[in-house]
Scaffold this active site. Structure first.
Site, mmCIF file in Angstrom:
data_model
loop_
_atom_site.group_PDB
_atom_site.id
_atom_site.type_symbol
_atom_site.label_atom_id
_atom_site.label_comp_id
_atom_site.label_asym_id
_atom_site.label_seq_id
_atom_site.Cartn_x
_atom_site.Cartn_y
_atom_site.Cartn_z
ATOM 1 N N ARG A 94 -8.760 -4.219 -2.190
ATOM 2 C CA ARG A 94 -8.388 -5.497 -1.595
ATOM 3 C C ARG A 94 -9.488 -6.555 -1.678
ATOM 4 O O ARG A 94 -9.206 -7.742 -1.642
ATOM 5 C CB ARG A 94 -8.016 -5.295 -0.126
ATOM 6 N N ASP A 132 -11.922 0.618 6.468
ATOM 7 C CA ASP A 132 -11.735 1.127 7.838
ATOM 8 C C ASP A 132 -10.684 2.224 7.936
ATOM 9 O O ASP A 132 -10.409 2.731 9.017
ATOM 10 C CB ASP A 132 -11.449 -0.024 8.826
ATOM 11 N N ASN A 145 0.866 -1.186 0.000
ATOM 12 C CA ASN A 145 0.000 0.000 0.000
ATOM 13 C C ASN A 145 0.901 1.235 0.000
ATOM 14 O O ASN A 145 2.097 1.126 0.334
ATOM 15 C CB ASN A 145 -0.984 -0.031 1.192
ATOM 16 N N ARG A 188 0.314 -11.659 2.639
ATOM 17 C CA ARG A 188 -0.504 -11.759 3.860
ATOM 18 C C ARG A 188 -1.284 -13.077 3.954
ATOM 19 O O ARG A 188 -1.912 -13.340 4.987
ATOM 20 C CB ARG A 188 -1.462 -10.555 3.960
ATOM 21 N N CYS A 197 -7.317 -0.928 12.742
ATOM 22 C CA CYS A 197 -6.666 -2.053 12.057
ATOM 23 C C CYS A 197 -6.063 -3.053 13.043
ATOM 24 O O CYS A 197 -5.933 -4.227 12.730
ATOM 25 C CB CYS A 197 -5.520 -1.560 11.174
ATOM 26 N N HIS A 216 -8.457 0.381 2.372
ATOM 27 C CA HIS A 216 -9.412 -0.433 3.129
ATOM 28 C C HIS A 216 -10.535 0.498 3.614
ATOM 29 O O HIS A 216 -10.273 1.654 3.970
ATOM 30 C CB HIS A 216 -8.769 -1.032 4.390
ATOM 31 N N ALA A 223 3.052 1.187 8.099
ATOM 32 C CA ALA A 223 2.548 0.022 7.355
ATOM 33 C C ALA A 223 1.144 0.289 6.830
ATOM 34 O O ALA A 223 0.527 -0.583 6.216
ATOM 35 C CB ALA A 223 2.545 -1.209 8.258
ATOM 36 N N ASN A 252 -8.257 -7.359 9.831
ATOM 37 C CA ASN A 252 -8.355 -8.055 8.554
ATOM 38 C C ASN A 252 -8.629 -9.552 8.686
ATOM 39 O O ASN A 252 -8.791 -10.237 7.679
ATOM 40 C CB ASN A 252 -7.068 -7.845 7.739
HETATM 41 N N1 ARG Z 1 0.205 -3.366 5.733
HETATM 42 C C1 ARG Z 1 -1.137 -3.844 5.900
HETATM 43 C C2 ARG Z 1 -1.765 -4.069 4.535
HETATM 44 O O1 ARG Z 1 -1.472 -3.328 3.640
HETATM 45 C C3 ARG Z 1 -1.947 -2.864 6.710
HETATM 46 C C4 ARG Z 1 -3.313 -3.354 7.009
HETATM 47 C C5 ARG Z 1 -4.139 -2.345 7.775
HETATM 48 N N2 ARG Z 1 -5.369 -2.904 8.156
HETATM 49 C C6 ARG Z 1 -6.571 -2.345 8.033
HETATM 50 N N3 ARG Z 1 -7.583 -2.950 8.510
HETATM 51 N N4 ARG Z 1 -6.729 -1.230 7.360
HETATM 52 O O2 ARG Z 1 -2.532 -4.980 4.352
#
Ligand code: ARG
Length: 272
Positions: free
Chosen positions: A141, A172, A19, A89, A266, A170, A260, A70
């Site tokens: 995503r 959230d 991201n 992931r 998150c 995302h 991140a 997630n």
């Molecule tokens: N580095 C993770 C990704 O890109 C961060 C996830 C953050 N989570 C969230 N629920 N927004 O997947």
């Protein structure tokens, strides 16, 4: 009792880029600072707000497993586990699944080949509605094909929203339902049709569009528990609005996790 799934940042870091927030941050996380920030968030949730936490065991080689939002979408004992878009992931899936099983959730698996990133992209409205109302995103995503499955699994009305700004990859990161049916959000993260859907679903006096400063500090990535809202940072304008609505704001700085692309929401998943 409010139960939250979390995972300590034992092996957290930026080890790949999936991201825009991770760009230029490879190897840039300060481990000690991340642990302190996470401990502080955990302390506010448990000590101040009285939540109970369930911990996923941290895993070497899976730096993003700290982002438990997630793991799945969860309501009333039913969990639809994530199927991550990025191979980086996907290794987290069995560990999240084990925790959801151990906490007694009924697991409903999506058909193969459909990407879905849990409560990162699917958030239940917390106001009074005849059926559960689920805001579900697609665009980065999560595949929109997951939405009818979620509607069926949770017997919910699903409002599909399209995300268009890669910084808000995302749901959230730019949309936050709060207790009592309030919602804070960042409209320009959505296409215009989706903006209209949100405006039509949430009463005007309960919907607040945060300014750019709050949006880019991930203020919408907040955790609401009762009369409390926990977030990375907030302008005084946002804090005043939340206070007018009856909420107390708790700031838990999470700059290491922002590297991140994540913050307080998150790092948590509400269990039922
Ligand atoms: N580095 C993770 C990704 O890109 C961060 C996830 C953050 N989570 C969230 N629920 N927004 O997947």
């Amino acid at each position: 009792m409010y139960r939250i799934l979390m995972c300590a940042p034992e092996y957290f870091g930026v080890e790949y880029v999936i991201n825009p927030w991770m760009e230029g941050k490879l190897g840039g996380v300060i481990g000690g600072a991340a642990r302190e920030q996470w401990n502080y968030l955990h302390g506010v949730l448990t000590t101040v707000l009285g939540a109970q936490t369930v911990l996923v065991p941290p895993q070497p080689g899976l730096p993003d497993i700290v982002f438990t939002a997630n793991a799945a979408s969860v309501k009333n004992g039913v969990a639809v586990p994530a199927r991550f878009r990025h191979p980086e992931r996907q290794g987290e899936e069995p560990f999240y699944r084990a925790s959801l099983r151990e906490t007694g959730h009924e697991i409903r698996d999506l058909p193969d080949g459909i990407a879905f990133e849990g409560a990162g992209d699917a958030l239940f409205y917390e106001g009074e509605t005849p059926k559960p109302l689920l805001f579900a995103a697609h665009g980065f995503r999560t595949d929109p094909e997951s939405h009818p499955f979620l509607a069926e699994a949770f017997d919910a009305e699903v409002i599909s929203l399209r995300l268009v700004d890669p910084r808000f990859y995302h749901l959230d990161t730019c949309f936050c339902p709060l207790p009592g049916g309030y919602v804070i959000w960042y409209p320009s993260a959505f296409d215009s049709e989706s903006q209209a859907k949100v405006a039509a679903s949430v009463p005007e006096e309960k919907l607040y569009a945060v300014p750019d400063t709050d949006a880019t500090a991930f203020a919408c990535n907040a955790v609401g528990v009762g009369e409390h809202v926990v977030m990375n940072s907030a302008t005084s304008t946002l804090r005043d609005r939340l206070s007018d609505w009856g909420f107390t704001t708790h700031l838990t700085p999470l700059s290491e996790f922002m590297k991140a692309g994540g913050s307080s929401k998150c790092l948590t998943l509400r269990l039922w």
